[in-house]
Write an enzyme that holds these catalytic residues in place. Structure first.
Site, mmCIF file in Angstrom:
data_model
loop_
_atom_site.group_PDB
_atom_site.id
_atom_site.type_symbol
_atom_site.label_atom_id
_atom_site.label_comp_id
_atom_site.label_asym_id
_atom_site.label_seq_id
_atom_site.Cartn_x
_atom_site.Cartn_y
_atom_site.Cartn_z
ATOM 1 N N HIS A 136 0.833 -1.225 0.000
ATOM 2 C CA HIS A 136 0.000 0.000 0.000
ATOM 3 C C HIS A 136 0.863 1.268 0.000
ATOM 4 C CE1 HIS A 136 -3.292 -2.751 1.191
ATOM 5 N NE2 HIS A 136 -2.377 -3.274 1.975
ATOM 6 N N SER A 163 15.297 20.470 -16.944
ATOM 7 C CA SER A 163 14.133 21.330 -17.143
ATOM 8 C C SER A 163 14.571 22.582 -17.882
ATOM 9 C CB SER A 163 13.538 21.701 -15.789
ATOM 10 O OG SER A 163 12.787 22.890 -15.889
ATOM 11 N N LYS A 185 16.711 20.738 -11.832
ATOM 12 C CA LYS A 185 15.963 19.506 -12.070
ATOM 13 C C LYS A 185 16.772 18.442 -12.814
ATOM 14 C CE LYS A 185 12.163 18.692 -11.313
ATOM 15 N NZ LYS A 185 10.953 19.098 -12.025
ATOM 16 N N GLU A 244 9.760 7.483 -17.082
ATOM 17 C CA GLU A 244 8.381 7.945 -17.303
ATOM 18 C C GLU A 244 7.876 7.501 -18.676
ATOM 19 O OE1 GLU A 244 7.826 12.115 -15.130
ATOM 20 O OE2 GLU A 244 9.711 11.957 -16.185
#
Ligand code: ARG
Length: 470
Positions: free
Chosen positions: A160, A287, A293, A300
């Site tokens: 979980h 970024s 970043k 992804e």
């Protein structure tokens, strides 16, 4: 060919050729041209078979085979002029060949594009599965390598997405090895299923001509482990069904889902909040606005592409469901999902292998996370169980201990001996020894568990598996 002119291959009964928009709509050569090497091999085997049974002369077969080699070279060099008016890879190649080799007018004897395309696709799928199995094994090898490098590092395992119990980072990586290994088995099964030659099924009902199907099957390598040729058993099934392709895209989608879950874990691990790993610069991006970043784009994209792989399964199933036997032109739509499933999962496997090879663990952050004593609350239950307390009651007692620690605002193992003995006198002065993570891990030493001995054994087993079969 101008609009209105007859189609060269099947145009006999037509008074005019297809409309421009029909040509665009109907062509498949823009995507099935990648079947060219298989189409050429299939045609060469077919020509040799025709000569073998005396339907064409030996010199005709030789001229056809040599001509096909030449066409193949032109295609490989990128110099072939693909014509959408000739619809597909089969008719493009046949027309180009016939322009050079007159005997090629006999090549389509006892053959239809229906069994031809089924053959091409089976040859393609055998190669595709072999390639993916190779790529998958490379990923497994990278994971085993990494598992060995991090085998002393413990992290919280989650259910979980809540800290649950400690595991070794290696055990977590080995979980994915198991999943990929099953993916490889699925591709092996597809390759096995593909290994039956459909040539000779004709359009749907075979042929009246005295062909030798076993000869063609043998020529094309549709053979079992003993070298015995294997042919499809029903001509209608062979040109109508696409369950083989469904199995392939399904196998790719399951692998894609596994890779996506891996990607998600590592996106989390790489986030500052977890900080268990650092991803390699080569597979991350920056970024355009925020200079600090370092984004896990490769992971992804792998996560994102799994959606498209699942979409291909649905596309294939919806396309075939409700089709009357046998071939229907709907089935031309089978190729883009199959090709894209292959390309996509192959890219994902390659990129993920690069990520695994380059990712670095952060032992300090892992140690801090796994030091949470609550992770060993279950071990404390086991401590009471070994002292004879029924599990359900022991669970309750430790639950009360957790509540007490929360109430006092302290860690579970910071409660005093007196306080815990009051909750249950079976919690004697040695109760805190349970919180030693190294001991806790070494106790998990039965098959399938994350204890160090098991991990060593599993790493060695996988090395043997990879070593033996490569
Ligand atoms: N391009 C076609 C396909 O992929 C080849 C088979 C065509 N057969 C036919 N009867 N029109 O489905």
């Amino acid at each position: 060919m101008a609009e209105g002119k007859k189609q060269a291959t099947w145009g006999g009964r037509f008074s005019e050729g297809p409309a421009e928009r029909m040509v665009r709509f109907s062509e498949s050569v823009s995507f099935d041209c990648r079947l060219a090497p298989y189409d050429i091999r299939g045609s060469q085997a077919h020509a040799r078979m025709l000569a073998h049974v005396g339907l064409i002369r030996k010199d005709e077969a030789e001229a056809i085979c040599a001509g096909l080699d030449a066409v193949g070279k032109t295609i490989a060099a990128g110099d072939f002029n693909w014509d959408p008016r000739l619809e597909d890879v089969h008719m493009n190649i046949e027309q180009a060949l016939t322009a050079q080799v007159p005997a090629a007018a006999r090549l389509h004897t006892a053959r239809s594009r229906n069994d031809q395309v089924a053959t091409d696709m089976r040859l393609f799928l055998k190669d595709a599965c072999a390639a993916l199995i190779g790529n998958g094994r490379a990923l497994i090898a990278a994971l085993i390598d990494r598992a060995e490098a991090v085998k002393g590092i413990w992290i919280p395992g989650y259910t979980h997405l809540q800290r649950a119990q400690p595991v070794s980072m290696a055990h977590h990586l080995l979980a994915y090895v198991e999943m990929i290994a099953r993916d490889l088995k699925r591709w092996e099964q597809v390759a096995e299923q593909a290994n039956h030659c459909p040539l000779g099924s004709g359009a749907l009902a075979g042929t009246t001509l005295p062909i030798d199907r076993l000869f063609t099957a043998r020529e094309l390598g549709f053979v079992d482990a003993e070298g015995k040729p294997q042919v499809t058993r029903n001509s209608m099934d062979a040109v109508a069904d696409r369950d083989l392709y469904m199995d392939f895209v399904h196998a790719c989608s399951v692998a894609g889902i596994h890779l996506s879950r891996m990607a998600e874990d590592w996106i989390l691990w790489n986030a500052a909040e977890f900080g268990f790993i650092d991803l390699p610069d080569a597979y991350t991006t920056g970024s355009s606005l925020m200079p600090q970043k370092k984004n896990p784009d490769a992971l992804e994209l792998i996560r994102g592409k799994s959606g498209r792989l699942c979409g291909h399964v649905t596309a294939m199933q919806m396309m075939v469901k409700g089709l009357p036997l046998t071939y229907n032109r709907d089935l031309q739509e089978d190729k883009p999902p199959v090709f894209d499933a292959f390309d996509t999962i192959q890219d994902c496997l390659l990129v993920l292998t690069g990520v695994v090879e380059g990712m670095r663990p952060r032992p300090d952050r892992c140690a801090a996370a796994v030091a949470d004593p609550a992770l060993l609350a279950t071990d404390l239950v086991d401590y009471l169980v070994t002292k004879g307390k029924p599990f359900r009651e022991a669970h309750h007692v430790i639950g009360a201990l957790v509540a007490k620690a929360e109430e006092e605002g302290c860690a579970l193992n910071a409660l005093s001996d007196a306080v815990v003995a009051e909750i249950d006198p079976l919690l004697e002065s040695d109760w805190k020894e349970v919180f030693d993570v190294a001991t806790a891990m070494s106790r998990r030493n039965r098959p399938g568990m994350p204890g160090p001995e098991q991990i060593d054994g599993e790493i060695q087993r996988w090395k043997d598996v990879l070593g033996n079969r490569s």
